[in-house]
Design an enzyme around this catalytic site. Structure first.
Site, PDB file in Angstrom:
ATOM      1  N   SER A 270      -3.480  52.557   3.404  1.00 32.10           N
ATOM      2  CA  SER A 270      -4.165  51.326   3.039  1.00 32.10           C
ATOM      3  C   SER A 270      -3.334  50.689   1.933  1.00 32.10           C
ATOM      4  O   SER A 270      -3.094  51.311   0.894  1.00 32.10           O
ATOM      5  CB  SER A 270      -5.576  51.636   2.543  1.00 32.10           C
TER       6      SER A 270
ATOM      7  N   ARG B 215       0.838  -1.204   0.000  1.00 31.98           N
ATOM      8  CA  ARG B 215       0.000   0.000   0.000  1.00 31.98           C
ATOM      9  C   ARG B 215       0.868   1.247   0.000  1.00 31.98           C
ATOM     10  O   ARG B 215       1.843   1.335   0.732  1.00 31.98           O
ATOM     11  CB  ARG B 215      -0.881   0.018   1.261  1.00 31.98           C
TER      12      ARG B 215
HETATM   13  P1  ADP Z   1      -6.373   3.560  -0.363  1.00 38.83           P
HETATM   14  O1  ADP Z   1      -5.314   4.475   0.100  1.00 38.83           O
HETATM   15  O2  ADP Z   1      -6.727   3.712  -1.789  1.00 38.83           O
HETATM   16  O3  ADP Z   1      -7.551   3.540   0.552  1.00 38.83           O
HETATM   17  P2  ADP Z   1      -5.489   1.181   0.949  1.00 38.83           P
HETATM   18  O4  ADP Z   1      -4.051   0.900   1.036  1.00 38.83           O
HETATM   19  O5  ADP Z   1      -6.140   1.698   2.149  1.00 38.83           O
HETATM   20  O6  ADP Z   1      -5.736   2.093  -0.311  1.00 38.83           O
HETATM   21  O7  ADP Z   1      -6.183  -0.160   0.504  1.00 38.83           O
HETATM   22  C1  ADP Z   1      -7.482  -0.183   0.061  1.00 38.83           C
HETATM   23  C2  ADP Z   1      -8.215  -1.313   0.705  1.00 38.83           C
HETATM   24  O8  ADP Z   1      -7.540  -2.529   0.523  1.00 38.83           O
HETATM   25  C3  ADP Z   1      -8.357  -1.200   2.202  1.00 38.83           C
HETATM   26  O9  ADP Z   1      -9.409  -0.404   2.571  1.00 38.83           O
HETATM   27  C4  ADP Z   1      -8.617  -2.624   2.602  1.00 38.83           C
HETATM   28  O10 ADP Z   1      -9.973  -2.910   2.435  1.00 38.83           O
HETATM   29  C5  ADP Z   1      -7.802  -3.376   1.609  1.00 38.83           C
HETATM   30  N1  ADP Z   1      -6.552  -3.807   2.230  1.00 38.83           N
HETATM   31  C6  ADP Z   1      -5.375  -3.183   2.281  1.00 38.83           C
HETATM   32  N2  ADP Z   1      -4.487  -3.894   2.973  1.00 38.83           N
HETATM   33  C7  ADP Z   1      -5.129  -4.998   3.384  1.00 38.83           C
HETATM   34  C8  ADP Z   1      -4.746  -6.133   4.161  1.00 38.83           C
HETATM   35  N3  ADP Z   1      -3.539  -6.251   4.653  1.00 38.83           N
HETATM   36  N4  ADP Z   1      -5.688  -7.072   4.383  1.00 38.83           N
HETATM   37  C9  ADP Z   1      -6.924  -6.942   3.878  1.00 38.83           C
HETATM   38  N5  ADP Z   1      -7.334  -5.918   3.159  1.00 38.83           N
HETATM   39  C10 ADP Z   1      -6.452  -4.948   2.901  1.00 38.83           C
HETATM   40 MG    MG Z   2      -7.494   3.185   2.385  1.00 40.80          MG
END
Ligand code: ADP
Ligand code: MG
Ligand code: MG
Length: 891
Positions: A781, A100
């Site tokens: 001003s 992410r």
């Molecule tokens: P964004 O910044 O676009 O929200 P995220 O990194 O939060 O992206 O990821 C989007 C979604 O992916 C999260 O809201 C979650 O639902 C899912 N997600 C991310 N990491 C995990 C994880 N480790 N396990 C399960 N779901 C995940």
């Molecule tokens: Mg998110």
């Protein structure tokens, strides 16, 4: 050796806990909050963050990594393995992770998250066995290949969508939920072929290759075009960099006891103190926001209010919901702000995946700030600091007139409040282009994605056919303050014919459409609107703001109607009343032209005598609204040629009024032509050459003031302002004229009013010579529009051609006509203020350019110790709040 990798979860936290801001800068918002949630004992899947510093270094080193990084990442993976008891790449019990992105502030332009990383032909079998759910394992694998191919390999995702559609069609399925293990398995094979075709290499089977591919893609996305656009629109520096978060997967797609959702601890649309959110059973990741399936409500109350059937989470998963509600309360207390949360339930177990301060509408920001102060969660001063002054703009704009006729076509979700009307466009580029041509546009999309950001910015409002209250369109629109109606499901958009059909009617690109983002209504044509008022939470917050601020706030206004609006918004006087606008009035313009074209003083006086009663009436009406308050009136300023007649008819009118022949008039008009009027015969130069003009204006001012005093028993406080002064002598000459007029009027009326004579500081020379000028001027001003032009040597009206590039290339941080050039122009203001005060310690100082409504410029004025700022009527509340924030920041 610099540490670049920081672990979290499983009782470990590598991040320094002391300085919140530094931690966010290092780990990005997402990483910092994951670590923080883990450390306060919330259930967070273990993981690690690669810091933003590494991103910066990666670019500095020509897109290469330091040698130490590989080892650091391997150790951090081992940490996740030991907490989860799974092994990365192990065919028997595989660890899967998500990768992410996460900058300091949430940035929609960044790389999309990759889920289920670590799956390959071997580990998918292991996952099936360990979970006892073959369908789930293959569903996860196909998701992974699809996401990885799209966001990491950059392959064409339409082909993948198509392949899925074909499998569904072949089997007569409508929903993804109908797909069984064997179907997903077949799709995986299909996907792998697609990858080989498009990428000329097989889908990576080595889990470490997968991981490093994803990490590099996140860092790469920092310099992607859409990220750059977003940074530019939001003033985010390019050298901040992004972090990468790698985190153990938890699965919301493991059957009916699993789910994924997004939630706000309070309503981000109206601010009410109620949990707010959506979830989907047996789903993963972005399913909720992607608009593929319609999400279900979080709470029973919200479901009932919407009249929806599918059970809310509160009803379907009571116990887990209660746990989640407990987490909401804890997070709000911990962060002392409304939170935007992402969570997943895996077979009944709750996992927190993200929290951050929630984006909200201006209305919600106000309510939440006032409520939280009333709940003693924050102080009143903090509440004042919580609301972005510029966001108030949303509330200061008109809403739909409830009595206006509405031709309602359909209804969608009220995703971002406010009313907007404009012509329909179907793509972001067209939105930008037509906006550039001066049109108001409504962007209509199936759903929006980060590629649409520039079009959303250009649009007055956004309408989507798909997506919920937390869809991309809804979230971004709320952030930008654009009205938005999302999920208008009846809408059929045809991109080929550039038209949309709804309720049996077809509207084409270019047709007028009105949206009400507060009700979700979509209407044909343009619907009438009404003005806002300062009541309720808005009024309360303004009261608290007024308690903190030291700057007075005045307004720039020249009509009684504008003065009234400004007073209702809390203006404490007029900082700039321009008099030239009064001259353009159709009934007077001929007399004005007669004055300009007259051959001598006697001719001018004839015309001026016609104008005197009209001018007096103007001032009387303004003074009546402003009794007891200071009213700064600027004497005639623009180059005379701006008033000249153009058409044959206009010349004829003047000829009739003056008795001068048309040819002679034209010759005289020609003589008035200037090569550079901005630096020509204007400002006090008019008063120096034709003192009778200023004399008559001053006479009108003092007669009006006496009239109002007589009528109401209270006088306004006229502050007569001489424009474009560069030397003390100019001011002395003009002051003599004004004082003379005052003396004559007061003698004739047998009464007098207090008044001041001062000057605008709008030339660098005036700023530098302010010590001398202050001997004659009772107030300064700062006319920062002209002061910016004359200091930068840039004409505001001609700057459009290059200003964009100047900002893009970092020559100017921001448009200097919107936000004061503090280093340059600001320095002149400081010099003038200082020198002015030495000569005349009680000299009154204010600012009256456009900058008077810009929060950053207001902060500068507060620091410099000016007495007041003056802003356009609708910006007065913004200025009051910005002034309070400046005072609180300077404490
Ligand atoms: P964004 O910044 O676009 O929200 P995220 O990194 O939060 O992206 O990821 C989007 C979604 O992916 C999260 O809201 C979650 O639902 C899912 N997600 C991310 N990491 C995990 C994880 N480790 N396990 C399960 N779901 C995940
Ligand atoms: Mg998110
Ligand atoms: Mg996303």
């Amino acid at each position: 050796m610099t540490q670049y990798v920081f672990r979290f979860g499983g009782g470990v936290s590598d991040a320094q806990e002391d300085d919140k801001l530094a931690r966010t800068n290092l780990l990005g918002g997402k990483g910092a909050n994951l670590a923080e949630m883990a450390s306060i004992g919330l259930p967070v899947p273990p993981g690690f963050t690669i810091s933003t510093e590494l991103c910066t270094r990666y670019y500095a080193d020509g897109e290469t990594y330091p040698d130490s990084l590989i080892g650091e990442v391997a150790q951090a993976i081992a940490h996740i393995e030991s907490v989860t008891g799974k092994t990365f790449g192990d065919a028997a019990n595989p660890l899967l992770v998500s990768v992410r992105s996460g900058a300091r502030v949430s940035m929609p332009g960044m790389m999309d998250t990759v889920l289920n990383l670590g799956l390959n032909d071997a580990t998918v079998e292991g996952l099936a066995k360990v979970s006892g759910d073959e369908r789930f394992a293959w569903d996860s694998y196909r998701r992974f290949i699809q996401m990885y191919s799209d966001v990491v390999l950059g392959l064409d995702h339409d082909a993948f969508e198509e392949a899925l559609e074909i499998v569904k069609e072949d089997n007569g399925f409508y929903n993804d939920t109908e797909m069984e293990a064997e179907h997903w398995k077949a799709l995986v094979a299909e996907y792998k072929t697609l990858v080989e075709e498009q990428w000329a290499k097989p889908f990576p089977q080595d889990v470490n290759d997968q991981l490093w591919g994803a990490i590099t893609a996140v860092f790469g996305s920092w310099q992607a075009e859409r990220a750059k656009v977003y940074r530019r629109l939001n003033d985010i520096p390019g050298d901040w960099g992004t972090a990468v978060n790698v985190q153990a997967m938890v699965f919301g797609n493991m059957g009916e006891t699993s789910a994924t959702g997004v939630a706000f601890t309070r309503n981000p649309s109206d601010g009410s103190n109620a949990y707010y959110g959506e979830y989907l059973i047996n789903a993963q990741g972005e399913d909720v926001v992607a608009g593929i399936r319609t999400p279900q409500y979080l709470t029973k109350a919200a479901r009932e209010e919407a009249g929806a059937k599918p059970l809310s989470m509160e009803e379907a998963m009571g116990e887990t919901y209660a746990e989640l509600a407990g987490v909401f309360d804890l997070l709000e207390k911990h962060y002392r702000d409304m939170q935007d949360i992402e969570f997943t339930v895996e077979r009944g177990k709750l996992w927190m995946l993200q929290t951050r301060s929630g984006k909200r509408t201006a209305k919600a920001a106000l309510k939440i700030a006032v409520d939280m102060a009333n709940e003693d969660l924050i102080t009143q001063e903090e509440a004042v600091q919580r609301v972005d002054p510029m966001a108030l703009d949303q509330l200061l704009h008109p809403t739909l007139d409830p009595d206006a006729v509405r031709d309602v076509l359909t209804r969608g979700l009220p995703a971002s409040p406010g009313a907007a009307a404009g012509v329909i466009v179907f793509d972001a580029d067209t939105a930008e282009r037509r906006k550039g041509m001066g049109e108001h546009v409504i962007l209509v999309r199936m759903e929006t994605s980060p590629e649409d950001i520039h079009g959303m910015h250009a649009a007055e409002g956004i309408l989507t056919a798909r997506g919920g209250m937390t869809s991309h369109a809804a979230v971004v629109a709320r952030g930008m303050g654009r009205p938005c109606v999302s999920g208008a499901g009846e809408l059929v958009i045809d991109n080929e014919t550039r038209s949309m059909t709804v309720a049996g009617r077809t509207l084409k690109e270019g047709n007028m459409l009105t949206l009400d983002g507060s009700t979700g209504e979509v209407m044909a044509g343009e619907v009438a609107t009404i003005q806002p008022e300062l009541v309720g939470d808005f009024g309360t917050l303004m009261e608290w703001a007024d308690r903190s601020r030291k700057l007075n706030v005045r307004t720039n206004a020249e009509t009684p109607a504008d003065c009234r609006v400004a007073r209702d918004f809390g203006a404490e006087g007029i900082g700039l009343c321009r008099t030239e606008h009064m001259f353009f009035d159709a009934a007077r313009i001929t007399a004005v032209r007669q004055m300009i074209l007259a051959e001598n003083e006697a001719g001018r006086r004839v015309a001026l005598d016609k104008l005197l009663p009209e001018q007096r009436q103007d001032f009387t009406e303004i003074f009546e609204v402003m009794v007891g308050l200071p009213v700064t009136i600027r004497l005639l300023d623009p180059p005379l040629h701006e008033f000249l007649p153009h058409s044959e008819n206009e010349f004829k009118d003047v000829a009739e009024a003056t008795g001068i022949g048309i040819e002679a008039l034209k010759r005289r008009a020609n003589e008035l032509h200037e090569f550079n009027p901005m630096l020509g015969h204007r400002g006090c130069r008019l008063g120096v050459t034709y003192p009778e003009i200023y004399e008559i204006q001053a006479k009108a001012i003092f007669e009006a003031a006496c009239d109002v005093l007589e009528k109401s028993g209270k006088a306004p406080i006229p502050e007569v302002m001489i424009p474009l002064v560069g030397t003390k002598r100019e001011l002395d000459l003009m002051k003599e004229v004004v004082d003379g007029a005052a003396k004559a009027v007061f003698a004739e009326r047998g009464q007098s009013v207090d008044y001041l004579v001062g000057t605008m500081i709008e030339l660098p020379r005036a700023a530098l010579m302010a010590g001398e000028i202050a001997a004659s001027g009772e107030f300064f001003s700062f006319g920062t529009n002209d002061l910016t032009q004359t200091t930068l040597g840039v004409s505001r009206d001609d700057a459009a051609r290059f200003l964009g590039q100047y900002v893009d290339k970092g020559i100017y941080a921001r448009d200097p006509f919107v936000s004061l050039d503090i280093d340059g122009v600001g320095q002149l203001i400081e010099i003038a203020a200082e020198k002015g005060r030495v000569t005349r310690p009680d000299i009154k100082l204010g600012i009256c350019g456009e900058h008077g409504g810009d929060p950053a410029s207001i902060a500068f004025c507060a620091k410099t110790g000016l007495d007041y700022v003056s802003a356009s009527p609708y910006r007065v509340p913004i200025a009051r709040l910005a002034a309070a924030q400046a005072a609180l920041a300077n404490q």
